[in-house]
Design an enzyme around this catalytic site. Structure first.
Site, PDB file in Angstrom:
ATOM      1  N   LYS A 107       0.849  -1.213   0.000  1.00  0.00           N
ATOM      2  CA  LYS A 107       0.000   0.000   0.000  1.00  0.00           C
ATOM      3  C   LYS A 107       0.874   1.249   0.000  1.00  0.00           C
ATOM      4  CE  LYS A 107      -1.716   1.590   4.051  1.00  0.00           C
ATOM      5  NZ  LYS A 107      -1.391   2.994   4.293  1.00  0.00           N
ATOM      6  N   ASN A 108       1.879   1.245   0.897  1.00  0.00           N
ATOM      7  CA  ASN A 108       2.674   2.461   1.055  1.00  0.00           C
ATOM      8  C   ASN A 108       3.609   2.727  -0.122  1.00  0.00           C
ATOM      9  OD1 ASN A 108       1.378   2.891   3.429  1.00  0.00           O
ATOM     10  ND2 ASN A 108       3.130   2.501   4.771  1.00  0.00           N
ATOM     11  N   CYS A 117      -5.183  13.200  13.178  1.00  0.00           N
ATOM     12  CA  CYS A 117      -5.029  11.773  12.974  1.00  0.00           C
ATOM     13  C   CYS A 117      -4.959  11.123  14.339  1.00  0.00           C
ATOM     14  CB  CYS A 117      -3.741  11.556  12.201  1.00  0.00           C
ATOM     15  SG  CYS A 117      -3.322   9.845  12.011  1.00  0.00           S
ATOM     16  N   ARG A 158       0.524  14.889  13.188  1.00  0.00           N
ATOM     17  CA  ARG A 158       1.331  14.494  12.031  1.00  0.00           C
ATOM     18  C   ARG A 158       1.598  15.710  11.171  1.00  0.00           C
ATOM     19  NH1 ARG A 158      -0.518   8.695   9.788  1.00  0.00           N
ATOM     20  NH2 ARG A 158       1.419   8.921   8.643  1.00  0.00           N
ATOM     21  N   ASP A 179       4.741   0.799  12.070  1.00  0.00           N
ATOM     22  CA  ASP A 179       3.515   0.163  11.569  1.00  0.00           C
ATOM     23  C   ASP A 179       3.361  -1.279  12.059  1.00  0.00           C
ATOM     24  OD1 ASP A 179       2.829   2.477  10.314  1.00  0.00           O
ATOM     25  OD2 ASP A 179       3.347   1.828   8.295  1.00  0.00           O
ATOM     26  N   ARG A 184      -8.478  -0.401   5.117  1.00  0.00           N
ATOM     27  CA  ARG A 184      -7.606   0.591   4.479  1.00  0.00           C
ATOM     28  C   ARG A 184      -6.274  -0.036   4.077  1.00  0.00           C
ATOM     29  NH1 ARG A 184      -5.964   4.718   8.259  1.00  0.00           N
ATOM     30  NH2 ARG A 184      -4.586   5.003   6.498  1.00  0.00           N
TER      31      ARG A 184
HETATM   32  C1  UD1 Z   1       4.657   6.919   6.286  1.00  0.00           C
HETATM   33  C2  UD1 Z   1       3.759   5.711   6.157  1.00  0.00           C
HETATM   34  C3  UD1 Z   1       3.209   5.301   7.515  1.00  0.00           C
HETATM   35  C4  UD1 Z   1       4.347   5.093   8.518  1.00  0.00           C
HETATM   36  C5  UD1 Z   1       5.243   6.329   8.549  1.00  0.00           C
HETATM   37  C6  UD1 Z   1       6.483   6.143   9.413  1.00  0.00           C
HETATM   38  C7  UD1 Z   1       2.815   5.928   3.946  1.00  0.00           C
HETATM   39  C8  UD1 Z   1       1.610   6.146   3.120  1.00  0.00           C
HETATM   40  N1  UD1 Z   1       2.676   6.051   5.266  1.00  0.00           N
HETATM   41  O1  UD1 Z   1       3.855   8.001   6.757  1.00  0.00           O
HETATM   42  O2  UD1 Z   1       2.484   4.086   7.346  1.00  0.00           O
HETATM   43  O3  UD1 Z   1       3.800   4.888   9.809  1.00  0.00           O
HETATM   44  O4  UD1 Z   1       5.714   6.638   7.211  1.00  0.00           O
HETATM   45  O5  UD1 Z   1       7.219   5.047   8.962  1.00  0.00           O
HETATM   46  O6  UD1 Z   1       3.863   5.609   3.442  1.00  0.00           O
HETATM   47  N2  UD1 Z   1       7.237  14.469  10.571  1.00  0.00           N
HETATM   48  C9  UD1 Z   1       7.498  15.788  10.861  1.00  0.00           C
HETATM   49  N3  UD1 Z   1       7.306  16.717   9.855  1.00  0.00           N
HETATM   50  C10 UD1 Z   1       6.891  16.366   8.613  1.00  0.00           C
HETATM   51  C11 UD1 Z   1       6.629  15.024   8.342  1.00  0.00           C
HETATM   52  C12 UD1 Z   1       6.814  14.079   9.339  1.00  0.00           C
HETATM   53  O7  UD1 Z   1       7.891  16.140  11.975  1.00  0.00           O
HETATM   54  O8  UD1 Z   1       6.746  17.253   7.757  1.00  0.00           O
HETATM   55  C13 UD1 Z   1       7.444  13.460  11.635  1.00  0.00           C
HETATM   56  C14 UD1 Z   1       6.169  12.635  11.908  1.00  0.00           C
HETATM   57  O9  UD1 Z   1       5.331  13.283  12.839  1.00  0.00           O
HETATM   58  C15 UD1 Z   1       6.753  11.350  12.439  1.00  0.00           C
HETATM   59  C16 UD1 Z   1       8.031  11.186  11.616  1.00  0.00           C
HETATM   60  O10 UD1 Z   1       8.338  12.484  11.133  1.00  0.00           O
HETATM   61  O11 UD1 Z   1       7.113  11.511  13.798  1.00  0.00           O
HETATM   62  C17 UD1 Z   1       7.894  10.217  10.468  1.00  0.00           C
HETATM   63  O12 UD1 Z   1       6.751  10.556   9.693  1.00  0.00           O
HETATM   64  P1  UD1 Z   1       6.686  10.310   8.144  1.00  0.00           P
HETATM   65  O13 UD1 Z   1       7.808   9.434   7.719  1.00  0.00           O
HETATM   66  O14 UD1 Z   1       6.545  11.611   7.426  1.00  0.00           O
HETATM   67  O15 UD1 Z   1       5.320   9.521   7.996  1.00  0.00           O
HETATM   68  P2  UD1 Z   1       4.440   9.486   6.688  1.00  0.00           P
HETATM   69  O16 UD1 Z   1       5.326   9.640   5.507  1.00  0.00           O
HETATM   70  O17 UD1 Z   1       3.280  10.404   6.831  1.00  0.00           O
END
Ligand code: UD1
Length: 420
Positions: A22-23, A115, A120, A306, A398
């Site tokens: 999915k991801n 969320c 997030r 995850d 999902r």
């Molecule tokens: C992706 C995955 C999700 C997984 C997560 C972490 C998909 C669709 N989703 O989510 O299943 O749980 O990676 O492995 O691929 N952060 C910030 N600022 C930002 C973005 C992120 O501080 O702009 C922080 C987040 O709050 C979190 C960490 O960085 O603590 C990692 O998040 P991130 O890797 O961005 O998660 P997603 O890409 O949303």
């Protein structure tokens, strides 16, 4: 609305076919917006998150066909606005931002909103796209971005919890069509990012450093259509591995991407589970009692957040005291209170759960709160004495394709019922 009714206590035995990731699929689908030519993706799981993404692509102007795990997308013309009603259904829809900016030089994408697994933020996405020359403001709940052109730049994407997966994807996609060279430092190294890089390369992008913390992208004038098979889902495979171990059964996880599952497999080994790699996938079983374990979630190649909830479920029925520390999404513990309702002994202090294994869990009605938490409740139900009813199954749909059917095929007593 559906619920899952589970009668626990049966060991799972047989084969489970692991689907496409999915991801990986979600950002790769977003990347199809970068070209007016047709793109064909194979191995795409039929999940509600995927269907939301296809709806978004259609809304943005793409023609979309989806059948038998193959998606064909052609975004001949693209309009740059993704509205709240579509984006709110799935946070990952934020990854259309980079492609829209690259293709249309403007984008208006609803902020994804709150969320249940905690705050997030998307500050790193915006920082990266701003570095490429986008002017970005937040207006009435929307991210409004525009640029005359995107220009290559040096972008640093480390956040306080490590790298960002979708943030790296967004900057990668935008940089592929930017003028000049972009250097992303602190890039996420998850296998799903490397899969996106491979797809972008097939589209004609010039990217070096796939799978490393530094990605160098030389922008090109245009990208073309491409055909790609997405990688298999390491989280689905890992969840079924835990199901085999918890139920004292034996499963062959066909097609499981074992090279992406090292930290999960090592943790399973540390708790006494057995596995081996066969030409068809990973065979997982137990041989004797399980042992308590310690884990902390980390960015790849560390233990995936995850899989944290599912390992909490495992710890509930593993003798001794296990500890589970969540370092990516510190509040991601919604499953704890539901597991406790099934008789689990869990003490939660900040981002650390201490779990004392019990001899058995008891079936109970429980409420799914997010995707992986609901997987944990299903796992708990598979070993609980009596009947467990998992409500709000749409969360699990999902991210797990036909989970009830796949579990039935390996001997679980589980059925889906419509909530009246
Ligand atoms: C992706 C995955 C999700 C997984 C997560 C972490 C998909 C669709 N989703 O989510 O299943 O749980 O990676 O492995 O691929 N952060 C910030 N600022 C930002 C973005 C992120 O501080 O702009 C922080 C987040 O709050 C979190 C960490 O960085 O603590 C990692 O998040 P991130 O890797 O961005 O998660 P997603 O890409 O949303």
């Amino acid at each position: 609305m559906h619920k899952l009714v589970i009668h626990g206590g049966l060991p799972l035995k047989g084969k489970v076919s692991i689907g496409g990731s999915k991801n990986s699929s979600l950002p790769i689908l977003a990347a199809t917006l970068l070209t007016p030519e047709p793109c064909i993706l194979h191995g795409v799981p039929n999940l509600s998150d995927i269907r939301y993404m296809l709806q978004i692509l259609q809304f943005l102007g793409a023609e979309v066909e989806f059948s038998d795990s193959t998606v064909r997308v052609q975004a001949r013309n693209v309009q740059p606005e993704a509205p709240y009603d579509l984006v709110r259904k799935m946070r990952a829809s934020i990854c259309v931002l980079g492609p829209l900016l690259a293709r249309c030089h403007q984008a208006k994408v609803s902020l994804p909103g709150g969320c249940v697994i905690g705050d997030r933020p998307i500050d790193l996405h915006l920082k990266g796209l701003s570095a490429l020359g986008a002017e970005i403001r937040v207006e009435e709940g929307y991210i409004v971005a525009q640029c005359k052109e995107l220009k290559g730049a040096k972008v640093e994407l480390y956040g306080k919890f490590g790298s960002t997966v979708l943030g790296t994807d967004n900057v990668l996609m935008a940089a592929s069509l930017a003028r000049g060279t972009t250097l992303i430092e602190g890039a996420a190294v998850e296998p799903e990012v490397a899969d996106l890089v491979e797809f972008l390369q097939k589209m004609g992008a010039t990217i070096r450093g796939a799978g490393t913390r530094v990605l160098e992208i030389e922008g090109v004038e245009e990208l073309h259509g491409a055909e790609h098979t997405v990688i298999r889902d390491r989280i689905e495979a890992s969840t079924f591995a835990v199901a085999a171990v918890m139920t004292g059964g034996e499963l062959l996880l066909e097609g499981a991407p074992f090279s992406h599952m090292d930290s999960v497999l090592q943790t399973l080994r540390s708790c006494g589970a057995r596995w081996d790699i066969t030409p068809n996938g990973i065979r997982v079983w137990t041989n004797g009692p399980l042992r308590a374990f310690q884990l902390q979630t980390e960015p790849y190649p560390g233990f995936p957040t995850d899989m944290q909830a599912q390992f909490c479920a495992l710890a509930c029925v593993t003798p001794g005291r296990s500890t589970v520390e969540e370092r990516i999404f510190p509040n991601r513990f919604m499953h704890v209170s539901e597991l406790k309702r099934m008789g689990a002994q869990i003490e939660l202090l900040g981002n650390r759960a201490t779990i004392e294994g019990v001899s058995h869990l008891s079936g109970a009605p429980v409420m799914a709160s997010d995707l992986r938490a609901s997987a944990a409740l299903v796992l708990a139900g598979l070993v609980a004495k009596g009947k467990t009813t998992v409500h709000r199954v749409y969360h699990i749909d999902r991210g797990y394709e036909n989970i009830d059917q796949k579990l039935q095929q390996v001997g679980a007593e589980i059925r889906r019922e419509v909530v009246s």
